[in-house]
Enzyme design. Structure first.
Site, PDB file in Angstrom:
ATOM      1  N   GLU A  59       0.827  -1.297   0.005  1.00 20.51           N
ATOM      2  CA  GLU A  59       0.041  -0.002   0.165  1.00 20.51           C
ATOM      3  C   GLU A  59       0.900   1.234  -0.044  1.00 20.51           C
ATOM      4  O   GLU A  59       0.537   2.135  -0.585  1.00 20.51           O
ATOM      5  CB  GLU A  59      -0.783   0.016   1.207  1.00 20.51           C
ATOM      6  CG  GLU A  59      -2.144  -1.042   1.141  1.00 20.51           C
ATOM      7  CD  GLU A  59      -1.749  -2.375   1.431  1.00 20.51           C
ATOM      8  OE1 GLU A  59      -2.666  -3.479   1.253  1.00 20.51           O
ATOM      9  OE2 GLU A  59      -0.634  -2.628   1.901  1.00 20.51           O
TER      10      GLU A  59
ATOM     11  N   HIS B 113     -10.385  -6.481  10.031  1.00 24.26           N
ATOM     12  CA  HIS B 113     -10.759  -5.757   8.776  1.00 24.26           C
ATOM     13  C   HIS B 113     -11.954  -5.054   8.861  1.00 24.26           C
ATOM     14  O   HIS B 113     -12.700  -4.987   8.186  1.00 24.26           O
ATOM     15  CB  HIS B 113     -10.686  -6.440   7.657  1.00 24.26           C
ATOM     16  CG  HIS B 113      -9.335  -7.350   7.361  1.00 24.26           C
ATOM     17  ND1 HIS B 113      -8.292  -6.773   6.876  1.00 24.26           N
ATOM     18  CD2 HIS B 113      -9.106  -8.882   7.348  1.00 24.26           C
ATOM     19  CE1 HIS B 113      -7.233  -7.702   6.894  1.00 24.26           C
ATOM     20  NE2 HIS B 113      -7.936  -8.841   6.957  1.00 24.26           N
TER      21      HIS B 113
END
Length: 322
Positions: A55, A124
């Site tokens: 990322e 998550h």
């Protein structure tokens, strides 16, 4: 909702050759939530680019492309993964216009899934939007209707500065009739989703439909609740909030984020600063419990804001004496 997001991406790719998508599994796989489904086949690998699991690296590449004149749309699979790219988002994208003395804009759009409800546990299930609303230089959006899902992206691409779009995971399967918006949607203003004069319910994203259901239950008791969808989390449309509270004189803020240091507390502070004399009762808030989100479904639902909690908070607030 996922089809509305998909159509917005397709439109952007069709109408602006500078636009390209990049992110993990968005190409041949079609995206973790199928939002980019079929776009790889239509536009090819140059414009729908699969990235490594990195990322910080691919977000930085997106910023570089934006500085070079492109209009990248970067997808970060879930909001917790954005923490790996926070240096790029906060220290570079948000600050570069200022640090360059106004010479360099960073016209990048960064999309990410947020929220809980799909049993993906503490890894998550975060709602970290408020972390980014803290940062000057960013615009932060949270679409919760099919119209906003469909049209917010194009408006975001016209912004010369970085825009973050938070898409709640539990809304991807939400269905509704899409009302065409030839003029697009306003990414400056909050939206009043239901009018009322007895109390204001303020929320955004995945909690919008919980607030609307709570308003329906309250209406059965003769209580008319106004529901305000923030939808633009930075900059907050404080005028709409103040005007709504001036009509209802009471408010409950619903936020899936944790209470401590959360966006709900910021909204409460703004209303205390700007609408204190309009209030007939203390402000209330309904947030997630202060624990990592559990995996078992029954426990997950218990820690998130629930309709019955919103209804009870509204009743309690209405019972307060001015």
């Amino acid at each position: 909702m996922r089809e509305a997001f998909n159509r917005g991406l397709q439109e952007a790719l069709e109408h602006d050759e500078r636009v390209f998508l990049m992110g993990e599994d968005i190409g041949r796989y079609g995206g973790c939530y199928a939002v980019t489904r079929d776009l790889f086949a239509e536009f090819g690998a140059d414009r729908v680019r699969d990235t490594p699991l990195a990322e910080n690296g691919f977000t930085g590449a997106g910023l570089g492309a934006a500085l070079g004149g492109m209009r990248p749309i970067v997808e970060i699979m879930t909001v917790n993964f954005s923490l790996l790219a926070m240096d790029q988002i906060v220290n570079t994208a948000a600050a570069l216009l200022h640090m360059s003395g106004g010479q360099f804009n960073v016209p990048v759009v960064i999309r990410m899934a947020t929220g809980a409800g799909r049993q993906v546990a503490a890894q998550h299930s975060h709602s970290l939007e408020n972390w980014y609303t803290h940062v000057p230089g960013l615009r932060v959006l949270a679409p919760a209707t099919v119209e906003d899902a469909r049209y917010m992206l194009w408006a975001a691409l016209q912004d010369p500065n970085p825009v973050l779009i938070f898409e709640h995971v539990m809304l991807y399967n939400h269905t509704a009739e899409l009302t065409p918006q030839p003029q697009g949607v306003d990414i400056e203003k909050a939206a009043i989703r239901r009018t009322g004069t007895d109390i204001t319910l303020i929320t955004y994203g995945g909690s919008l439909y919980k607030a609307l259901e709570a308003a329906e239950q309250l209406a059965a008791e003769g209580i008319e609740a106004e529901v305000v969808d923030l939808r633009v989390l930075r900059p907050l449309d404080t005028d709409t909030l103040v005007e709504s509270v001036a009509r209802s004189h009471r408010a409950v803020i619903v936020d899936e984020g944790w209470k401590t240091g959360g966006l709900a507390g910021e909204v409460m502070a703004i209303l205390n600063e700007r609408a204190f004399w309009e209030l007939d009762a203390p402000l209330a808030r309904v947030c997630s419990e202060e624990v990592p989100v559990p995996y078992p479904r029954h426990l997950e639902q218990l820690v998130l804001p629930r309709v019955e909690q919103i209804v009870e908070a509204a009743r309690r607030t209405l019972g307060e004496k001015p």
